[in-house]
Design a protein around this motif. Structure first.
Motif, mmCIF file in Angstrom:
data_model
loop_
_atom_site.group_PDB
_atom_site.id
_atom_site.type_symbol
_atom_site.label_atom_id
_atom_site.label_comp_id
_atom_site.label_asym_id
_atom_site.label_seq_id
_atom_site.Cartn_x
_atom_site.Cartn_y
_atom_site.Cartn_z
ATOM 1 N N GLY A 1 28.210 18.916 -72.838
ATOM 2 C CA GLY A 1 29.658 19.032 -73.032
ATOM 3 C C GLY A 1 30.308 19.870 -71.956
ATOM 4 N N THR A 2 31.562 20.207 -72.181
ATOM 5 C CA THR A 2 32.341 20.920 -71.158
ATOM 6 C C THR A 2 32.771 22.314 -71.603
ATOM 7 N N GLN A 3 32.244 22.817 -72.732
ATOM 8 C CA GLN A 3 32.671 24.117 -73.236
ATOM 9 C C GLN A 3 32.047 25.288 -72.487
ATOM 10 N N THR A 4 30.937 25.061 -71.802
ATOM 11 C CA THR A 4 30.318 26.139 -71.050
ATOM 12 C C THR A 4 30.353 25.811 -69.563
ATOM 13 N N ARG A 5 30.312 26.848 -68.746
ATOM 14 C CA ARG A 5 30.357 26.733 -67.299
ATOM 15 C C ARG A 5 29.131 27.460 -66.770
ATOM 16 N N PRO A 6 28.079 26.717 -66.428
ATOM 17 C CA PRO A 6 26.857 27.395 -65.981
ATOM 18 C C PRO A 6 27.069 28.126 -64.660
ATOM 19 N N THR A 7 26.376 29.253 -64.512
ATOM 20 C CA THR A 7 26.393 29.990 -63.259
ATOM 21 C C THR A 7 25.667 29.151 -62.213
ATOM 22 N N THR A 8 26.298 28.939 -61.076
ATOM 23 C CA THR A 8 25.661 28.136 -60.032
ATOM 24 C C THR A 8 24.450 28.874 -59.480
ATOM 25 N N ASP A 9 23.522 28.111 -58.926
ATOM 26 C CA ASP A 9 22.323 28.714 -58.346
ATOM 27 C C ASP A 9 22.690 29.700 -57.236
ATOM 28 N N LYS A 10 23.712 29.381 -56.443
ATOM 29 C CA LYS A 10 24.134 30.262 -55.350
ATOM 30 C C LYS A 10 24.629 31.604 -55.892
ATOM 31 N N VAL A 11 25.454 31.565 -56.928
ATOM 32 C CA VAL A 11 25.981 32.797 -57.515
ATOM 33 C C VAL A 11 24.849 33.582 -58.185
ATOM 34 N N LYS A 12 23.973 32.877 -58.895
ATOM 35 C CA LYS A 12 22.841 33.541 -59.565
ATOM 36 C C LYS A 12 21.957 34.256 -58.537
ATOM 37 N N LEU B 1 24.924 51.562 -75.076
ATOM 38 C CA LEU B 1 24.087 50.360 -75.094
ATOM 39 C C LEU B 1 23.446 50.102 -73.732
ATOM 40 N N LEU B 2 23.953 50.781 -72.702
ATOM 41 C CA LEU B 2 23.428 50.618 -71.353
ATOM 42 C C LEU B 2 22.577 51.827 -70.996
ATOM 43 N N HIS B 3 21.410 51.576 -70.422
ATOM 44 C CA HIS B 3 20.542 52.650 -69.939
ATOM 45 C C HIS B 3 21.310 53.473 -68.905
ATOM 46 N N SER B 4 20.974 54.742 -68.758
ATOM 47 C CA SER B 4 21.732 55.645 -67.876
ATOM 48 C C SER B 4 21.843 55.142 -66.440
ATOM 49 N N ASP B 5 20.858 54.403 -65.952
ATOM 50 C CA ASP B 5 20.958 53.843 -64.602
ATOM 51 C C ASP B 5 21.071 52.313 -64.632
ATOM 52 N N GLY B 6 21.484 51.770 -65.783
ATOM 53 C CA GLY B 6 21.635 50.327 -65.933
ATOM 54 C C GLY B 6 22.907 49.797 -65.293
ATOM 55 N N LYS B 7 23.032 48.466 -65.316
ATOM 56 C CA LYS B 7 24.196 47.813 -64.724
ATOM 57 C C LYS B 7 24.746 46.727 -65.652
ATOM 58 N N ILE B 8 26.077 46.634 -65.663
ATOM 59 C CA ILE B 8 26.759 45.546 -66.360
ATOM 60 C C ILE B 8 27.246 44.590 -65.287
ATOM 61 N N VAL B 9 26.846 43.334 -65.380
ATOM 62 C CA VAL B 9 27.227 42.318 -64.408
ATOM 63 C C VAL B 9 28.211 41.362 -65.078
ATOM 64 N N CYS B 10 29.449 41.342 -64.577
ATOM 65 C CA CYS B 10 30.499 40.490 -65.136
ATOM 66 C C CYS B 10 30.768 39.325 -64.192
ATOM 67 N N GLU B 11 30.790 38.136 -64.736
ATOM 68 C CA GLU B 11 31.176 36.955 -63.966
ATOM 69 C C GLU B 11 32.511 36.494 -64.528
ATOM 70 N N HIS B 12 33.511 36.374 -63.651
ATOM 71 C CA HIS B 12 34.848 36.031 -64.124
ATOM 72 C C HIS B 12 35.622 35.262 -63.071
ATOM 73 N N ALA B 13 36.749 34.713 -63.495
ATOM 74 C CA ALA B 13 37.616 33.972 -62.582
ATOM 75 C C ALA B 13 38.141 34.921 -61.507
ATOM 76 N N THR B 14 38.293 34.423 -60.315
ATOM 77 C CA THR B 14 38.811 35.225 -59.211
ATOM 78 C C THR B 14 40.220 35.734 -59.505
ATOM 79 N N SER B 15 40.952 35.009 -60.327
ATOM 80 C CA SER B 15 42.321 35.420 -60.675
ATOM 81 C C SER B 15 42.358 36.642 -61.593
ATOM 82 N N VAL B 16 41.229 37.001 -62.199
ATOM 83 C CA VAL B 16 41.150 38.165 -63.086
ATOM 84 C C VAL B 16 40.768 39.388 -62.265
ATOM 85 N N SER B 17 41.548 40.433 -62.386
ATOM 86 C CA SER B 17 41.268 41.677 -61.674
ATOM 87 C C SER B 17 40.822 42.716 -62.698
#
Length: 183
Positions: free
Chosen positions: A18-29, A140-156
């Motif tokens: 279907g079209t409800q999800t947008r997979p992360t492209t291999d290049k971005v991954k 919820l994040l380890h002290s040296d952990g990272k949160i990785v956000c993938e979003h539209a370029t229009s979102v700042s």
């Protein structure tokens, strides 16, 4: 769509029908993992808007110890489970069908911390600042952990969210990757 690197390198992954999800492209991954560290020695990963599970599975292939996958779409949950079976990672994973905010609140009760948290919501339903705040304000994040956000370029996204700071932001076409960690 495939596993880019690690022990399951080259293994194909199924996309959610279907079209409800947008997979992360291999290049971005590949770019994400080049930024956060190409390989891991253990650690717990949360793939909050799992879709096909590509980001969490990539982390497992690169050495993460365990991953928790959450998506509210039934087809996505079925796809994640199928991809985990394909990669023989069912023992290293937990998969839940739930809303992102409810899932975060449920994880708070377990008193666990994640090394990496992937937030890749549907572009039309982004609530990233609130979700980042929940993660950081409740440890919820380890002290040296990272949160990785993938979003539209229009979102700042802001430079600071609660106890966290943006450490990097890179754009790939219409997709931006923004990474947060504790200040």
């Amino acid at each position: 769509m495939r596993v880019i690197s690690g022990e399951k390198r080259g293994l194909p992954l199924k996309a959610v029908p279907g079209t409800q999800t947008r997979p992360t492209t291999d290049k971005v991954k590949e770019s994400i993992f080049n930024i956060i560290g190409p390989y891991f020695t253990g650690g717990l990963v949360l793939d909050l808007y799992a879709g096909s599970g590509g980001l969490g599975i990539e982390a497992l292939s690169r050495g993460a110890e365990k991953a928790i996958f959450v998506d509210q779409n039934r087809k996505a949950v079925e796809t994640v489970k199928g991809n985990l079976e394909q990669c023989q990672y069912t023992e290293k994973a937990e998969v839940y069908r739930n809303d992102a905010t409810r899932a975060l609140k449920a994880l708070l009760k377990r008193e666990i911390t994640f090394s990496y948290i992937f937030l890749d919501p549907p572009y039309a339903k982004q609530n990233l600042v609130n979700e980042i705040s929940i993660v950081l304000d409740h440890n919820l994040l380890h002290s040296d952990g990272k949160i990785v956000c993938e979003h539209a370029t229009s979102v700042s996204l802001p430079d600071e969210v609660g106890l966290g700071s943006k450490i990097r932001s890179d754009t790939y076409g219409d997709t931006t990757i923004t990474i947060y960690t504790y200040k």
